[in-house]
Design an enzyme around this catalytic site. Sequence first.
Site, mmCIF file in Angstrom:
data_model
loop_
_atom_site.group_PDB
_atom_site.id
_atom_site.type_symbol
_atom_site.label_atom_id
_atom_site.label_comp_id
_atom_site.label_asym_id
_atom_site.label_seq_id
_atom_site.Cartn_x
_atom_site.Cartn_y
_atom_site.Cartn_z
ATOM 1 C CG ASP A 108 32.587 71.825 -28.467
ATOM 2 O OD1 ASP A 108 33.368 72.362 -27.639
ATOM 3 O OD2 ASP A 108 32.937 70.941 -29.271
ATOM 4 C CG HIS A 109 33.022 77.764 -24.032
ATOM 5 N ND1 HIS A 109 33.272 78.818 -24.878
ATOM 6 C CD2 HIS A 109 32.704 78.315 -22.833
ATOM 7 C CE1 HIS A 109 33.122 79.956 -24.223
ATOM 8 N NE2 HIS A 109 32.765 79.685 -22.980
ATOM 9 N NE ARG A 110 35.986 71.077 -28.892
ATOM 10 C CZ ARG A 110 36.129 70.060 -29.718
ATOM 11 N NH1 ARG A 110 37.329 69.575 -29.973
ATOM 12 N NH2 ARG A 110 35.082 69.517 -30.302
ATOM 13 C CG LEU A 111 33.442 73.834 -31.906
ATOM 14 C CD1 LEU A 111 32.624 72.726 -32.502
ATOM 15 C CD2 LEU A 111 34.731 74.004 -32.696
ATOM 16 C CB VAL A 127 35.010 72.734 -23.796
ATOM 17 C CG1 VAL A 127 35.033 73.447 -22.451
ATOM 18 C CG2 VAL A 127 36.396 72.238 -24.178
#
Lengths: 369, 416
Positions: free
Chosen positions: B388-391, B208
Amino acid sequence: MTGLQQILNKEGVLVGEAPDLSDEQFVELLRNMIMIRSLDGRMLKLQRAGRVGFVGTATGLEASLVGAAAPLLPKDWMWSGLREGGAAITRGLPLFEYVAQMYCNSNDSAKGRQMCNHFQHKGSNYPSWSSVIGTQITHGVGAAYASARRGEDVVHSIHFGDGATSSNGFHSGLNLAGVWKAPCVFVCIDNGWAISVSSAQQTAAESYADKAEAYGMPGVTVDGNDVLAVYAEMQTAVERARAGGGPSLVVLKTYRMLGHSSSDDPSKYRDDAEVQSWAERDPLKRYEAFLIERGLIDSSECAAQEKAIVAEIDEVIHEQEAAPPFPLRSLVEDVYSEVPRHLRVQFNQFLEVAERRGDATRGDGAFPL
Amino acid sequence: MIEFKLPDIGEGTAEGEIVKWLVSAGDAVKEHQAIVEVMTDKATVEVPAPADGTITELLVGEGDTVPVGDVIFRLDNGGGAPAQAASPEPAAAPSAPTAPSAPSAPSAPSAPTAVAAQPAPNGGKVLAVPSARRVARELSVDLSTVAGSGRNGVIRRADVEAAATGGAVAQSSHPVVAPTTAQAQRIPFRGVRRKIAEAMVRSSQTAVHFTIVEEVDVTDLVRVRQKAKAIGAEQGIKVTFMPFIMKAVANGLMKFPMLNGHLDEQAEEIVLPGTVNLGIATDTPNGLIVPVISQVESKGLLQLAAELGDLSERTRAGRVRPEELRGSTFSITNAGNIGGTIATPIINFPDIAILGVHRIVKRPGVVDTPEGEVIEVRQYMNFSCSVDHRLADGADAARFVAYLRQILEEPALLSL
């Protein structure tokens, strides 16, 4: 159910009790693992250059192969799944026969009638492979049963992969072996992937070893990248079988680092990260660290051994590559005690074509009709 | 002399695409050395030399598809006998090979003879290799109209492509008015281009992405770099701005480690390796390649400059080793120095983040002096950092780029 059996952790530090082996035996295990890795590397190169037809490597499985074969006695039998050629070498399959089989040349003991990379060796009780999944399980159980009936003191080690646990042969074989207390050990090399089918898609059981309970035999899950744990658990199972205690299921959890075969591209079905995580559990590095720590080898030993082994392999390759193919006559031999007339007629016609094309080789010649 | 025929590298493959030659004509090669990368329907593999010798001729171009059995290169191995690998102990040589004919030398005139182009036999099932079917779908070619040149009239990929081009040519000769200016081009979508596409789709559909852009006053850095350039030149090392940026990034990542690493989806763990291996996005004639410089946090500026120079040069020349393309924990792309003021870089999956570096521009800036605020000509460089906005979260990225700005605006802080 017990957890994962381990003696060396992935850094090569002793976390259990090392089996009672001599210094030479400890070092021999390493040499055998290096042999398998080197041989695989070379065979794959030959295949990529079109010099042999097909290769299935055991890279990553070295500890499982070497550790499982080592506790067997020369009189015992080994029934192969699809990757035990290197283990067979440690039990007496000569290197030149291994390479000859890859070339299917006139030194191939299967006379070119097997697919290449499918080995056998009579001298070490090693029946020829079958690519058909799981068939060797019932064959091995039958042979073990026969051994017991004849009163022979022989154990049969029956190897197969994780995918074979879904085959009919697995159920029939383990069920009857349990009932008969057949002197055998079932060695499941769980390398994570049955070609492109992951173990998670193969079974809902936590470990394949759980299946042993249904057949009334012990099951154990072993770190298959830990050669000492594999050796120790196999030895227990082999001794139990030899003492009349019946079969066991030994599941070796390991990982096939390369493709299923030279025709397979594993990156299409599995993640690099998964491969990488197993690279960190490399069976050779771990065992090398242990031997260095124990003072049995120094840090240059692995490279030196590998160099010597690769040179030995290359020499055999060049020798076998130059060996002639089987005489064309072998096409019609070994089915009948004497080649019958209708086959002799066909062969003579075939030979005329081969001679015209320049394909007839030494040792050929028309049959008298 | 060995005429090397494209082998059947995967049980029944009919043809292969030459992706890349790893050697040139005239090169001395060792037995088992990788010579050419070939892509078949099943896999892309390196094909090794069958013997020691000298490559005398490469017969097929990169991007060309050739049938199995075609001669693709010639290797002078000094005769017909199988080459002996350099054995460390020649004394132990056993029975030497006796047969004088090399097994890999041509034996039978089995070169595939192109079956006369004819429509699909008996109007029934069309015989075609899988890649030909795929290309036919992609190019909307009806396979039943294509003549196969493979064994037994099997349609090969090249046949489909030829049919597609043939169709286009035929159209333009129609009396229908067609623009005579630019011809539409159809470029085969494969090799490195397709690999890049696959990697980009994977990254963009999995990570993301969000991007944060920071403006950095590099006036002092420009001065420092000028001096470093002179010092580097004495040692034959080309010092660009990249080593400074790499060093700042490494320092920043050691301070904000949650941006440095990757997601192990299988284990459901975020892997933070504790060392900084920087992927350096490099524009090459073959497309985008991302070689990796490892352990940047422990290396000095000149060493980084030297490694970077060597690696970029080898990457552009196609001589980078496969292991040098793996293991990045973070990447930097500097295509921005060509143009553009901000960018939204795509993360080099499975890294957590990537930094886009832009060109330096002169602009008026407000500077604090003892005499108060004055307007000066300053030099600025923009950084676009995608995460990566997930992480990691926006605040993590903001702290990271703020730290980058702090140390690049005052390059002495690089030694922190």
